[in-house]
Design an enzyme around this catalytic site. Structure first.
Site, PDB file in Angstrom:
ATOM      1  N   SER A  50      82.743  35.999  40.309  1.00 22.80           N
ATOM      2  CA  SER A  50      82.175  34.655  40.483  1.00 22.80           C
ATOM      3  C   SER A  50      82.414  34.184  41.915  1.00 22.80           C
ATOM      4  O   SER A  50      83.177  34.798  42.669  1.00 22.80           O
ATOM      5  CB  SER A  50      82.841  33.680  39.500  1.00 22.80           C
ATOM      6  OG  SER A  50      84.200  33.483  39.888  1.00 22.80           O
ATOM      7  N   ASP A  83      78.439  36.822  39.357  1.00 25.58           N
ATOM      8  CA  ASP A  83      78.348  35.961  38.177  1.00 25.58           C
ATOM      9  C   ASP A  83      78.067  34.512  38.613  1.00 25.58           C
ATOM     10  O   ASP A  83      78.784  33.972  39.462  1.00 25.58           O
ATOM     11  CB  ASP A  83      79.692  36.047  37.427  1.00 25.58           C
ATOM     12  CG  ASP A  83      79.653  35.385  36.069  1.00 25.58           C
ATOM     13  OD1 ASP A  83      78.569  35.338  35.459  1.00 25.58           O
ATOM     14  OD2 ASP A  83      80.721  34.922  35.606  1.00 25.58           O
ATOM     15  N   HIS A 188      81.030  28.344  27.803  1.00 20.64           N
ATOM     16  CA  HIS A 188      82.139  28.989  28.512  1.00 20.64           C
ATOM     17  C   HIS A 188      83.485  28.411  28.058  1.00 20.64           C
ATOM     18  O   HIS A 188      83.549  27.305  27.555  1.00 20.64           O
ATOM     19  CB  HIS A 188      81.992  28.785  30.024  1.00 20.64           C
ATOM     20  CG  HIS A 188      80.797  29.485  30.592  1.00 20.64           C
ATOM     21  ND1 HIS A 188      79.626  28.842  30.891  1.00 20.64           N
ATOM     22  CD2 HIS A 188      80.594  30.800  30.899  1.00 20.64           C
ATOM     23  CE1 HIS A 188      78.748  29.713  31.359  1.00 20.64           C
ATOM     24  NE2 HIS A 188      79.307  30.911  31.366  1.00 20.64           N
ATOM     25  N   GLY A 189      84.532  29.192  28.276  1.00 21.54           N
ATOM     26  CA  GLY A 189      85.878  28.673  28.066  1.00 21.54           C
ATOM     27  C   GLY A 189      86.456  28.940  26.687  1.00 21.54           C
ATOM     28  O   GLY A 189      85.905  29.709  25.898  1.00 21.54           O
ATOM     29  N   HIS A 219      76.062  34.829  27.785  1.00 25.32           N
ATOM     30  CA  HIS A 219      77.248  34.295  28.460  1.00 25.32           C
ATOM     31  C   HIS A 219      78.150  33.654  27.412  1.00 25.32           C
ATOM     32  O   HIS A 219      77.768  33.522  26.256  1.00 25.32           O
ATOM     33  CB  HIS A 219      76.828  33.252  29.503  1.00 25.32           C
ATOM     34  CG  HIS A 219      76.295  33.860  30.756  1.00 25.32           C
ATOM     35  ND1 HIS A 219      76.910  33.712  31.972  1.00 25.32           N
ATOM     36  CD2 HIS A 219      75.227  34.645  30.973  1.00 25.32           C
ATOM     37  CE1 HIS A 219      76.219  34.366  32.894  1.00 25.32           C
ATOM     38  NE2 HIS A 219      75.186  34.948  32.306  1.00 25.32           N
ATOM     39  N   GLY A 220      79.345  33.278  27.836  1.00 19.33           N
ATOM     40  CA  GLY A 220      80.242  32.534  26.947  1.00 19.33           C
ATOM     41  C   GLY A 220      80.554  33.285  25.667  1.00 19.33           C
ATOM     42  O   GLY A 220      80.587  32.718  24.581  1.00 19.33           O
ATOM     43  N   ASN A 263      78.966  38.688  28.383  1.00 18.32           N
ATOM     44  CA  ASN A 263      79.921  38.232  29.399  1.00 18.32           C
ATOM     45  C   ASN A 263      81.248  37.779  28.791  1.00 18.32           C
ATOM     46  O   ASN A 263      81.259  36.926  27.895  1.00 18.32           O
ATOM     47  CB  ASN A 263      79.324  37.044  30.154  1.00 18.32           C
ATOM     48  CG  ASN A 263      78.306  37.470  31.179  1.00 18.32           C
ATOM     49  OD1 ASN A 263      77.784  38.574  31.127  1.00 18.32           O
ATOM     50  ND2 ASN A 263      78.007  36.588  32.120  1.00 18.32           N
TER      51      ASN A 263
END
Ligand code: G3H
Ligand code: 13P
Ligand code: ZN
Length: 341
Positions: A50, A83, A188-189, A219-220, A263
């Site tokens: 990233s 990313d 995310h997270g 993603h996520g 991801n």
């Protein structure tokens, strides 16, 4: 050299019932943990970096760590990916740094602006033999901050933020992007859901109908394993209500649908943090970083190995290398003699 773009990987993953894990790297231990797991499972890998990772570790250091992995493991297909790139300049810098794939994330922009930005990155990337991922729709997490939504608001309105299949087809046609990150309810997270974790799997099917053959990206996709959260909370951490995407849902998305890239960053962070906390709490006299970073790295190896099975990616390295050779061993211009003459 088995450094490659994601094309040979996605050629096989699409319709092949598997996805390639894209793991975020920020330092040596994380990179080695991921690579060791892929070596053990004979699996292709995408190492992604990233903007924050570039800044934290210094790109030159990160690139050399990855180059060492490539040198050490000539039989493993490896892609280096940006990313969540946010500007054309950053994408161009990554192309110059030897990335084989870049993501441009214009998902927070109005549709036409996302197209304009993505098309410009595709032009720059393809001109240098680099593939491009873009994003359409809105995940929680990063994007949630962009539009100022709380996690609760996001979850209540999730349907509104999912990728629109008709827009996706238009976006693909007008940008020529190589893969597309879609919003299907992940974020995310470590706090992905307040209530029942649920992905809009049906939306993947709809996007596949309007965009046949387009590799899709999730993603996520961290599952926020209970064992790491329990260790973190047991040893002084404070992560109540952490919740990820159940591995069975990821497995369904990759084995039955065209999701080719998954991801994962949060699970790496959790594995490392859990082990470091455990060592600090159980061995308070310990101060040699090797004796807490080492167990952290081992925990990453175990977590990633398990993940490669969830993704059906274990054992796919050889087939990907064959596909790469079939395509004529394509590599970005950065790696050609002419570029360095
Ligand atoms: O999706 C975001 C990744 O987890 C990277 O996070 O920007 O904190 O490096 P970062
Ligand atoms: P997680 O936070 O679920 O690991 O997602 C990482 C990601 O999507 C990186 O782009
Ligand atoms: Zn992401």
């Amino acid at each position: 050299m088995p450094l490659m773009t994601t094309k040979p990987m996605f050629d096989l993953a699409y319709g092949g019932g598997f996805a390639v894990g894209a793991f975020n790297v920020n330092n040596m231990e994380i990179t080695q943990g991921i690579v060791d797991a892929c070596v053990a499972e004979k699996s292709p890998m995408i190492l992604q970096i990233s903007k924050g990772a570039r800044k934290y570790a210094n790109m030159r250091y990160l690139k050399h760590i990855i180059d060492a992995a490539v040198e050490d493991h000539p039989d493993l297909p490896i892609a280096i990916h940006l990313d969540h790139g946010d500007t054309l300049d950053l994408a161009k810098t990554c192309v110059k740094d030897g990335f084989t794939s870049v993501m441009i994330d214009g998902s927070h922009l109005p549709f036409e602006e996302n197209i304009k930005l993505t098309a410009a990155v595709v032009k720059a990337g393809h001109g240098a033999g680099v593939v491009v991922e873009a994003e359409l729709g809105m995940l929680g997490g990063i994007e949630e901050h962009v539009v100022g939504l709380s996690a609760e608001e996001y979850e209540k309105n999730v349907e509104k933020f999912l990728t629109d299949p008709v827009q996706a087809a238009d976006f693909w046609k007008r940008t020529g992007v190589d893969s597309l990150a879609i919003a299907i309810g992940t974020s995310h997270g470590a706090y992905k859901f307040k209530n029942e974790p649920k992905l809009a799997i049906g939306r993947i099917e709809q996007i596949m109908k309007t965009c046949p053959g387009l590799p899709l990206v999730m993603h996520g996709s961290s599952s926020v394993p209970r064992e790491f959260i329990d260790l973190i909370n047991k040893y002084g951490g404070n992560m109540p209500n952490a919740m990820g995407v159940p591995e069975e849902q990821i497995h369904t998305a990759v084995s039955k649908y065209g999701v080719c890239k998954v991801n994962i960053d949060t699970d790496l962070r959790l594995a490392l943090t859990a082990k470091i906390r455990e060592v600090f709490a159980t061995k308070p006299a310990e101060f040699d970083p090797r004796n807490y970073l080492g167990p952290g790295r081992e925990a990453i190896v175990g977590m990633v190995r398990r993940k490669l099975h969830v993704l059906n990616c274990a054992g796919k390295a050889e087939a990907v290398i064959k596909q790469w050779k079939k395509l004529g061993n394509p590599l970005p211009v950065f790696y050609t003699k002419a570029a360095h003459a």
